[in-house]
Structure formats: structure tokens, C-alpha cells
Design an enzyme around this catalytic site. Sequence first.
Site, PDB file in Angstrom:
ATOM      1  CE  LYS A  48      -3.803  -2.537   1.972  1.00  0.00           C
ATOM      2  NZ  LYS A  48      -4.570  -3.024   3.097  1.00  0.00           N
ATOM      3  CD  GLN A 106      -3.590  -4.830   6.196  1.00  0.00           C
ATOM      4  OE1 GLN A 106      -3.473  -3.843   5.482  1.00  0.00           O
ATOM      5  NE2 GLN A 106      -4.198  -5.930   5.785  1.00  0.00           N
ATOM      6  CG  ASP A 157      -9.631  -0.741   4.196  1.00  0.00           C
ATOM      7  OD1 ASP A 157      -9.218  -0.938   3.035  1.00  0.00           O
ATOM      8  OD2 ASP A 157      -9.005  -1.113   5.213  1.00  0.00           O
TER       9      ASP A 157
END
Length: 290
Positions: free
Chosen positions: A52, A96, A119
Site C-alpha cells: 500500500k 490493517q 477501506d
Amino acid sequence: MQIIDGKATAKAIKAEIAQEVTQMVQQGFRRPHLAAVLVGHDGGSETYVAYKIKDCEEVGFTSSLVRYEDNVTEEALLKKISELNADNGLDGFIVQLPLPDHISEQKIIEAIDPSKDVDGFHPVNVGKTVIGLPSFVSATPYGIVELIKRYNIETSGKNCVIVGRSNIVGRPLSILMSQKAINATVTVAHSRTKNLKEVCRNADILIPALGSPEFINEDMVKEGAVVIDVGTTRVKSDETKSGFRLKGDVNYEKVAPKCSFITPVPGGVGPMTRVSLLLNTLKAARLSQK
Ligand code: NAP
């Protein structure tokens, strides 16, 4: 049969994003800024977060990494999230997953400001997606829909079968595929589905997302179907340096000859998932700097 090249498509989208970032900077806006919160040292999570950050560098975004050891408390993590929510120099951030067992993932997700939830896991974003309002859509379903659009795959009135109903893939994807812009007739199959073979054979567009290597064989696929393989499982291999290789949910060798379109694993859905996070961050940056 045409191979859907997710890697090349993601590369093209990255070039488009980079161009837009250059324009934003020329117009006096700040570069989009994505932060990632990483707890612990899980190998998979370390790799995903490193990708990322690399992706951000490639398109000219600013990125930040916030690290905690496994023993961080839920309270400390929630405090950091409220700081990130309030940080005007930050457009979006991700925490995460998975998190250690002593931390409630749902509580963490719900603490993220929906306008920074790139997200797309916050219930507000999920709910907005369901009723067709502008929202952040989670990366894998977003990437799959983008692939379908960019390959001009006919979806209207087609039978789409998604195998898997997780909150990050199958369920949101089923919502997107049934929306008016796409107009597919959607079936969501799962581990309790009866006659799965027949259900899959009825699919014009088959999207396995179950995480079972080579589960879908040629007798489960209609002649001329579009097959989009979401599955990625690390399996042992003597042929690679790492001793592992990624396998999809589809038996590619056997299924590909029957398909009109098919995604490979790797190089199909995976790169599109990565680029979708960048697209969401770019969108967040545009909205926050309006
Ligand atoms: P998950 O949360 O484990 O969900 C799997 C789903 O598949 C569940 O709904 C489960 O049914 C269903 N399922 C499992 N075995 C089945 C069977 N034998 N027959 C029918 N349905 C079955 O997985 P996920 O997070 O959605 O991920 C799925 C796969 O996609 C994994 O391989 C993952 O690594 C991969 N993935 C890839 C990307 C990418 O970017 N390429 C991104 C995300 C995920 P129940 O609900 O009944 O248990």
C-alpha cells in the site's frame, strides 16, 4: 477466450491517478495522504501494508505508517483513531486487519470517521452503498466492477453467481452487481448452498470468492461464461524461490477453455484491489479539499 489482465488495467489506472495528482498539485492542492495503522508483525499484514505504501509512492500520494506492537490496548488504538479522524492533513486511513483477539475489529471500524474510511468497511459506507448513495466501496468489489466495466463485459440481465458472502467481498459485490448501473441478476452462494454445481453452471458471470484452491472445475462452468476468480490461497510449491505460490478458486487450466473471459491468479483481481484503495483515497482527497 480472453484473459482479463488485472495487472495491466491497474497499471493504466495508476497512470491516470498519477496524472490527476500532478494536476491537483499544480492547482495548489495538497497531495492525497493515506495512513495505514499496522498492529503486530503478521507476515501477510506486513506485506499488504508495504504494498500500500509502495502504491502511494508510485502515484505521488503522501503515505504514513503508524505501528503498534501486538500488546497495544484497544483504548490506545481508539485514541489514535480519533487523532487520525481529526487530522486535517490526512485524507484517509486504514487499519490493517486482522487485529489481535483482545481488540474488537468492529469497534475499531466503527470508530473511523466514514469520510476517511477508504477501506469502505464502516457501516455508514456499507449502508450508503446498499442504497446507491455515493460512498467508499471496499476495494475488492470496487476493483472487480472496474475490471468488468473496462473490459466492456455485458452485465445487463445476466445471471451473476457469487460464491462467498463475506463482508469484504461477496456481500458488497452482490449489492454492486445488482445495482441499476450493472443490472445483473445476482445469486449469492455459500457453504450451505444446495446443488452448488448446478447453481454455478447457471452463471453467465461466475465470481468465486471462497478461498478454496481450484474448487471450481470445468463441470461447474457454463460454455462462454465470464469467470472472475477472487480466491488467493498460498500453497506450497517446489517451483518458486519462496516455496509458495498463489492459487485461485478456479482450476484455470481446465476452466479457461470454456470461458469468454477469465481472470488469472495472480494478475487478475489482486492488482485491482490494490489500485481501488488509491481510487478511494483520491476521492477522499478531492472531497476533503473542495
Ligand atoms: P471468507 O471470509 O473466508 O468467506 C468465504 C466465503 O466462502 C464464506 O461466505 C463461505 O460460506 C464461503 N464458502 C467457503 N467454502 C465454501 C464451499 N465449499 N462452498 C460454498 N461456499 C463456500 O473469505 P473472504 O475474505 O471473502 O476471501 C475469499 C477468498 O478471496 C480468499 O481466498 C481470499 O484470500 C481472497 N481474497 C482475495 C482478494 C484479492 O484482492 N484478490 C481480496 C480479498 C479476498 P459461509 O458464509 O457459509 O461460511
